[in-house]
Design a protein around this motif. Sequence first.
Motif, short mmCIF file in Angstrom:
data_model
loop_
_atom_site.label_atom_id
_atom_site.label_comp_id
_atom_site.label_asym_id
_atom_site.label_seq_id
_atom_site.Cartn_x
_atom_site.Cartn_y
_atom_site.Cartn_z
N SER A 128 30.97 43.87 29.75
CA SER A 128 31.57 43.15 30.87
C SER A 128 31.20 41.68 30.80
CB SER A 128 31.08 43.74 32.20
OG SER A 128 29.69 43.48 32.37
N TYR A 158 40.05 44.28 28.32
CA TYR A 158 41.29 44.49 29.07
C TYR A 158 41.34 43.60 30.31
CZ TYR A 158 44.96 46.66 31.83
OH TYR A 158 46.10 46.87 32.58
N GLU A 159 40.22 43.52 31.02
CA GLU A 159 40.23 42.79 32.29
C GLU A 159 40.08 41.29 32.12
OE1 GLU A 159 35.88 44.16 31.83
OE2 GLU A 159 37.88 44.64 31.07
N SER A 219 35.21 39.22 29.11
CA SER A 219 34.75 40.54 28.68
C SER A 219 35.23 40.80 27.26
CB SER A 219 35.28 41.63 29.61
OG SER A 219 36.71 41.68 29.56
N ASN A 264 36.45 50.09 28.62
CA ASN A 264 37.22 50.10 29.86
C ASN A 264 38.71 49.98 29.58
OD1 ASN A 264 37.95 49.92 32.55
ND2 ASN A 264 37.56 47.71 32.66
N ALA A 297 41.91 50.31 30.98
CA ALA A 297 42.42 50.40 32.34
C ALA A 297 43.69 51.23 32.41
CB ALA A 297 42.67 49.00 32.89
#
Length: 425
Positions: free
Chosen positions: A213, A386-387, A391, A420, A422
Amino acid sequence: MLSMHYIQKGLLFKKPPPPNNQKDFIDNLLENLKQSISLALFHFYPLSGRLVTRKTQDPPTYSVFVDCSNDNPGARFIYATLDATIYDILSPVDHPPVVESLFDLDRAINHDGHTMPLLSIQVTELVDGVFLGCSMNHCIGDGTSFWNFFNVWSEIFQAREKGRDAVVSHQPFHNRWFLEGCGPLINLPFKHHDEFTSRFEAPKLRERFFHFSAESIAKLKAKANEEANTNEISSFQSISAFLWRSVTRARGLAHDQKVSCKLAINNRPRIKPPLPKEYFGNSVDVVSTETTVGELLENDLGWAAWKVHTLVVNHDDTEVREMYEKWLESPIVYQLGRHFDPFSMVMSSSPRFNMYGNEFGMGKAVAVLSGYANKFNGNVTAYEGYEGGGSMVLAVSLLPDVMGALELDEDFMNVISVANFANMP
């Protein structure tokens, strides 16, 4: 790059929800993809060609170049189906072997571009998703070139969907760069391709995605800079050093064993004058820093991160030119089984590449995946998280017992989380 594998990267998308007619959706998608690829290849024309070897006996010469003439068969486009779901692809702890089937030209080496396409797009329809797998000859372009092609392809697709003419925002730059007095053809010291090509088969490996993250990366960066008494160490240098120490610890090597951390590094901004970001070709080196297991593990993260940082900042115009001059004096062709030792860790790709900005009428991709190509014990592939927001996801390939030891390392596992992906169904 002639003995390395093709670059294999692709994007996984969700199908639009019902009541869309799925057959009409796929038919329209395939037609729009083909049309937009055709337009993209107008700009990236070398990808439509084939490799050609030219040899002479008097004087003895051996050179390889790209033939872009109109009589070449061009790039390849394939439609396939797979009775699997997005969950089947993304839920396993390890990267599932079925992902290899999502790419064409599996296990092809770049020299095969004499008879195989230099670019192949495989569109695989899943039960609830679509995967766009792209295999690009690594002699023609590096990761920067690969993702610029993907970005332009997406840009053209989106413009066509809106009924507009595409304005390509990052036109590829095709003027070749050579050292002064060198080129355009490089004479290789060979008589036959068997002298410099080999078919590398990796040992049984485990590949797993680890998600970092933005918050965990910021903490690692702050820790590395504090311990090294500096503020110059970057996020990626901190992550590389952290992983290098963790993997070395998991390998359980002898105290005096030499170990290295290698990074694929972009030369475009380092050459003077700098090359455009859109320079289409290979402008990348692999740089390495070395120490012993004892030194690496007895010192702290800041010590290791400073070694990585120094390696990167020292790779300037002078060093780039010196590396190329040495290569020209004694040209070699990289071979996976010979040029990467079992005690190294190699960071490839980059979380800076625009991966999730590519859209093809299905919204944002849910994952970026890669094929079999160029994976070996100690290879790490870096992806954009992804976010976003800084990250990143690292795909780590290790021998099974080493991966098992890494998973039991609390210092490592407390920093990372499961990848992650999503919007997983």
